[in-house]
Motif scaffolding. Structure first.
Motif: not given
Length: 280
Positions: A11-14, A29-32, A40-47, A61-62
């Motif tokens: 399990l990787l924290r990505i 793909g990584f989850i599949a 274990a995934i966190v992503s930043s998005c533009h507001p 994901a967060e």
């Protein structure tokens, strides 16, 4: 220093800096593939990009609207923003980037440029996947930065192979790779659409025409990949003397089909070089 045992575990924290279509394709793909889980995934998005944040949250994901949490919570940070955004996005993470592995998929942003922005202790790998990673049929390549370790290369290879094929290449090949396999799905989609339109013109129902066109492209690609036979030989095997395929191929040659495809790759590679030059 990140926990290397964690990086080598299943399990990787990505983290994703950027949550657009390519980031979503890789995350799915990584989850599949079982390499990580949504939590274990966190992503930043533009507001303003609420759609991407929603798509990431639907994966479990967060999704956040700043970059520092992505870096601080992750073992591997995937840089998935537009090239002009990279200096600002990475500049914001500062000391949080120390001793982290960064895997950049930003078009045209070189290893040297990434290493100049990030702290010296950060390890950098540059990659070029394509969107069929979403269905684990991607074609990816990657380039090692100066500080990247063998373990880092193994992690990057494992991630990219989980969503398709993966090869290590010299950085000088990246513009051509981007033009061929990075942009290539768009060319193939046009081909599929055109094949289906031809079928419809000749009387086929559109849904059947799309299914046949898509499977024809999939099958032809698998024939080249799996048999390792030159595509010209496979083309000759389909082309009977005075037959319909010969007539069709003559029409394509007369209308510059090969030249158009070669020119498309050339134009895309030239644009990649322009982006790389403007990012310097």
């Amino acid at each position: 220093m990140p926990d290397r045992a964690q990086m080598s575990s299943k399990l990787l924290r990505i983290g994703f800096i950027g949550g657009g279509k390519m980031a979503q394709a890789l995350a799915k793909g990584f989850i599949a593939a079982g390499l990580t889980k949504g939590e274990a995934i966190v992503s930043s998005c533009h507001p303003s990009d609420l759609a991407s944040a929603k798509a990431m949250r639907e994966l479990g994901a967060e999704a956040v609207f700043e970059n520092v949490p992505v870096v601080s919570k992750s073992d591997v940070v995937i840089v998935a923003v537009k090239p002009q955004v990279v200096p600002v996005a990475l500049g914001e993470v500062g000391t949080h980037a120390a001793d982290k592995l960064f895997l950049s998929i930003a078009m045209g942003v070189t290893i040297k440029q990434l290493e100049q922005i990030l702290p010296r202790s950060a390890r950098v790998i540059r990659a070029m996947p394509n969107t069929p990673a979403l269905v684990r049929s991607g074609a990816s390549v990657f380039v090692s930065g100066a500080a990247a370790t063998d373990r880092d290369l193994a992690v990057a290879g494992k991630l990219l192979r989980s969503v398709g094929t993966c090869e290590q290449v010299p950085e000088s090949a990246l513009d051509a790779v981007t033009a061929l396999s990075g942009s290539g799905p768009a060319y193939v989609y046009v081909m599929i659409e055109s094949l289906a339109d031809g079928g419809v013109k000749m009387g086929l129902p559109r849904d059947l025409a799309y299914r046949l066109a898509a499977q024809t492209v999939v099958g032809a690609g698998q024939m080249v990949r799996d048999t390792r036979t030159h595509p010209g030989v496979l083309k000759d095997d389909v082309t009977s003397p005075a037959g319909s395929t010969a007539a069709a191929l003559h029409f394509l040659e007369r209308n510059g089909f090969r030249a158009a495809v070669i020119g498309a790759v050339e134009a895309a590679a030239a644009r990649c070089r322009e982006v790389s030059g403007s990012s310097s």
